[in-house]
Design an enzyme around this catalytic site. Structure first.
Site, short mmCIF file in Angstrom:
data_model
loop_
_atom_site.label_atom_id
_atom_site.label_comp_id
_atom_site.label_asym_id
_atom_site.label_seq_id
_atom_site.Cartn_x
_atom_site.Cartn_y
_atom_site.Cartn_z
N ASP A 229 -1.26 -6.57 -3.72
CA ASP A 229 -0.68 -5.67 -2.74
C ASP A 229 0.48 -6.45 -2.08
OD1 ASP A 229 0.00 -3.63 -1.06
OD2 ASP A 229 -2.01 -3.30 -0.26
C1 BGC Z 1 0.35 -0.82 0.67
C2 BGC Z 1 0.36 -0.45 -0.80
C3 BGC Z 1 1.77 -0.19 -1.26
C4 BGC Z 1 2.61 -1.43 -0.97
C5 BGC Z 1 4.06 -1.28 -1.39
C6 BGC Z 1 1.33 -1.92 0.99
O1 BGC Z 1 1.49 -2.01 2.36
O2 BGC Z 1 -0.95 -1.22 1.05
O3 BGC Z 1 -0.45 0.69 -1.01
O4 BGC Z 1 1.79 0.15 -2.61
O5 BGC Z 1 2.60 -1.69 0.42
O6 BGC Z 1 4.72 -0.39 -0.57
#
Ligand code: BGC
Length: 814
Positions: A229
């Site tokens: 993530d």
């Molecule tokens: C989120 C993810 C997301 C990523 C990229 C993170 O803050 O938890 O779900 O894909 O950011 O935007």
């Protein structure tokens, strides 16, 4: 070409890479992409959110996206075939935008209705989640694009998500939280998975050797890439040994140079780096980015009409919770007047907040949708009724803005138009010639032409130093307190701060300036410029607004009230603290219902909210976050052109106090999933408390009678007849239950489902296969699945509390 053949190209490419290049390939080159390596014929792999559309690599509306309904709405469809087509449309959008990996679907479970990203996830049930998610992933991959089902694993809440250690027993982990991921791996053979921020039983997920290497890869045979993530990776050695392949975003992260150094220092075996590179190259090969390796899908599949599918997916997920005296569908030719009430009827909430946001190519509000669909003979009166919140909105109508970027000496180093008041620039979004290192301040400047005379309120959203001047009035010069959080993306999730009001005259433009001095955070934080100008126009008297709506309702044949949550209530970055509808919406509904017995309430929320007036109104229709075609789909359903296709994928509580799991805030960094396997309906059945609406509930526009149920081996089929007067669609749900209480299990649980359609008067058969897993539990002591033999009842049901017909099945010891 098969993966085995593709692997030969991968091996040849790998053999040509030195350690530094390999380490570099495993880290983001920027916010959304991996580096290209022309020497081995590798193009840059691009990731993008997900899951309701494909935003693309710029967080601006210049290149808009088809915005589909959110996760709970897709969960409510109970329709894997629809989920697959949704996936194919996302692949089409990804190809259009040069994206190779869609960051979705979100398949964490609805453990508690307080979870801030509840709207993004599909269901409280792992089986329903897994089947729909597998179809979604297969659909995206049908289009030759990869996904990262997320967030692996046990990321059911937002509070302290970066640091929380979730303590989850192995039975709950296997039977609930891992199960949807396992189904996706088994059924869809996914090319990617995203590793979560949180820790599970000790290790943080990006370093979780047991769950990533032993379970995901070892037991399940996952051969795709594990992507962190965003900013979740925090230790080089921990991550590479824990099975994480790609650290996003970059360039400053734990892979790249730090990884090469760790290998040279003997702290990491180079073979581990090679394994991760192989998986990245295989992913690149599958999506067509590695020369010499034909992609898994050579040519784009037949085009899909995005608007039409967004509309179908929206009404396919609408859940009709209550429909007294067949209040719906409306008989339009018989109506003279409809009162449409609610701020969200004009400004529909089509998606939740956070990474799940895309810029829709258009939004059809309930007001637009109904206006377009009603015959001229029907008069439509619109009243806002009440404001949802006192919070400022993003500055929009009447503002013409641009951004001026300066360096520390005050020299202008860049400029860009601002199509919205929101500045969210990470590496690739910066105006030309500007980098995060060189910029010191960004100034939002322009004019505002008010629609109304009176006191207008101005403010901002964001961290760091801000200076706000409107029409020569200095309203703010300072730095708001930073939130107490270690979330690396916290700047994205701040609330608007009101700074003052200025008396303005309708039609007379004034100058506006918001100067933002970007905080230079430490390396652990995201290198992005995130702030926006916020605004609110002069308010009408709150009581007068409600009175106006009540008067309109009293004079109309039917009142339709749209109630909604707000972006700060349902968003990534924070959990909810209450399930109440914001503002005076409950009072508005009660007063409208008292004035008109034919009051229909549309609930525009991604997750359960309390509906204290639900027995006072004729009908309650849940539209979730319906995506860009919200109003068109709503008109289809209100006017009976389409049935409300959805059934609840999650139990709807009367009030927060009744919800079985409300603990989402860690204590001393730890959150205990102490309820074990008892979440959602599994818990409600145990406590015996009646919810407002049970799991699986949802009414259609026709009636069904269940006539015959047969079980042969593991095949269950039920014959049912449409006994109503119009064609219909039914979601047939199969539950199993047993009187054997020797092992603590739910009273009954979902074993399968099938959707059927039949014309009026006709019968149709729904058939499912029962899976071994339905009769198994995770034996914690033995560390394996074990079948529980015995006599089970198999029920064909309209919801978990309304079995229509049942039979028994004996499971013999394995
Ligand atoms: C989120 C993810 C997301 C990523 C990229 C993170 O803050 O938890 O779900 O894909 O950011 O935007």
């Amino acid at each position: 070409m098969t993966d085995a053949e593709r692997m030969r190209v991968v091996e040849a490419a790998l053999a040509r890479l030195d350690l530094d290049t390999k380490a570099r390939l495993l880290a983001g080159h920027d916010e959304w992409a991996l580096p290209d390596l022309p020497r081995i014929g590798l193009r840059s792999l691009v990731f993008s959110d997900g899951p309701i559309g494909v935003r693309g690599v710029r967080w601006t509306p210049e290149d808009p996206s088809i915005a589909l309904p959110s996760g709970t709405a897709l969960g409510a469809s109970w329709d894997p075939e629809l989920a697959r087509r949704v996936g194919r449309l996302l692949a089409q959008e990804a190809r259009r935008k040069g994206v190779h990996v869609v960051l979705g679907p979100t398949i964490n479970l609805h453990r508690s209705p307080l979870g801030g990203r509840h709207f993004e996830a599909l269901s409280e049930d792992p089986y329903l989640t897994g089947v729909l998610a597998a179809a979604y992933v297969a659909g995206v991959q049908d289009g030759g694009v990869a996904t990262t089902a997320k967030h692996f694993v046990a990321n059911e809440a937002e509070t302290a998500r970066y640091s929380v250690n979730n303590i989850v027993g192995s039975r709950a982990l296997r039977e609930l939280y891992l199960a949807p991921f396992e189904t996706v791996v088994e059924k869809a053979h996914p090319w990617g998975i995203m590793s979560a921020y949180n820790a599970v039983n000790g290790p943080t997920m990006t370093e979780h050797h047991h769950l990533q290497n032993e379970v995901l890869r070892g037991e399940w045979g996952f051969d795709g890439c594990v992507v962190s993530d965003w900013m979740a990776a925090r230790d080089t050695v921990g991550a590479i040994t824990g099975g994480m392949d790609v650290a996003m975003p970059g360039p400053q992260t734990v892979y790249g140079e730090p990884l090469a150094r760790a290998v040279r220092a003997g702290r990491v075996k180079e073979s581990l780096v090679d394994d991760a590179v192989r998986r990245v190259l295989l992913l690149a090969a599958r999506v067509g980015l590695l020369e010499g390796a034909p992609p898994a899908v050579p040519a784009p599949p037949a085009p899909i009409d995005g608007r039409a599918l967004a509309r179908e997916a929206a009404h396919g997920g609408f859940v009709l919770l209550r429909n007294e005296n067949a209040a719906l569908p409306l008989d339009a030719p018989a109506l003279r007047d409809i009162a449409l009430i609610g701020s969200a009827a004009r400004d529909a909430r089509v998606m939740g907040g956070g990474a799940a946001q895309v810029f829709p190519e258009r939004v059809v509000s309930p007001l637009d949708g109904l206006r377009g669909a009603l015959p001229d003979s029907v008069r439509l009166t619109y009243c806002p009724g009440t404001r949802l919140t006192d919070e400022l909105d993003l500055a929009a109508e009447g503002f013409t803005l641009r951004a001026i970027v300066r360096d520390a000496e005050g020299h202008v180093i860049g400029e860009s138009a601002l199509p919205t008041a929101e500045v969210q620039w990470s590496g690739t979004d910066m105006p030309e010639g500007v980098s995060y290192e060189t910029l010191h301040s960004v100034e939002t400047v322009g004019t505002f032409t008010p629609r109304k005379s009176g006191p207008h309120t101005f403010g901002f959203k964001g961290l760091g130093h801000q200076r706000l001047v409107v029409d020569g009035h200095a309203l703010y010069d300072g730095e708001p307190d930073a939130p107490e959080t270690d979330d690396p993306l916290s700047a994205y999730f701040t609330s608007p701060i009101p700074c003052g009001t200025v008396d303005l005259t309708a039609g007379k433009p004034v100058e506006v300036s918001l100067l933002h001095i970007a905080p230079k955070p430490d390396e652990a934080h995201n290198q992005a410029v995130v702030y926006s100008l916020a605004y609110h126009e002069p308010e009408r008297d709150a009581e007068e607004l409600i009175e106006e709506a009540v008067t309109a309702a009293a004079a109309a044949d039917v009142a339709v009230v749209v109630v909604a949550t707000t972006e700060s209530v349902e968003s990534e970055g924070a959990d909810r603290t209450s399930l109440e509808l914001p503002g005076r919406q409950d009072e508005l509904v009660s007063r409208v219902a008292a004035a008109n017995p034919r009051t229909i309430v549309v609930v525009n929320a991604g997750a359960p909210v309390e509906l204290p007036w639900r027995e006072e109104v004729a009908a309650v229709l849940l539209s979730w976050f319906p995506g860009q075609e919200a109003g068109a789909a709503l008109a289809d359903v209100l006017l009976g052109i389409e049935e409300p296709g959805g059934r609840l994928p999650t139990t709807w509580p009367v009030c927060l106090a009744d919800a079985p799991v409300t603990q989402v805030i860690p204590e001393d960094g730890t959150l205990h999933y102490s309820e074990g396997v008892f979440i959602g309906y599994r818990a409600w059945q145990r406590t015996g408390t009646a919810p407002a609406y049970p799991f699986g509930h949802g009414l259609g526009y026709t009636d069904w009678s269940y006539e015959r149920l047969n079980v042969k081996d593991r095949t269950v089929s039920v014959r049912l007849r449409n006994t109503g007067s119009r064609p219909g669609r039914e979601v047939v749900q199969f539950y199993v239950t047993t009187a054997d209480r020797r092992i603590e299990r739910p009273v009954r649980w979902l074993a399968g489902f099938a959707t059927v359609e039949a014309p009026a008067g006709e019968s149709v058969e729904a058939t499912i296969e029962l899976f071994d897993r339905t009769f198994q539990i995770w034996d914690e002591a033995a560390g394996q699945w074990t079948t529980v033999p015995g006599v089970y009842a198999v029920e064909a049901s309209r919801s978990i509390t309304s079995p229509q017909i049942s039979t028994t099945l004996t499971i013999t010891p394995a």
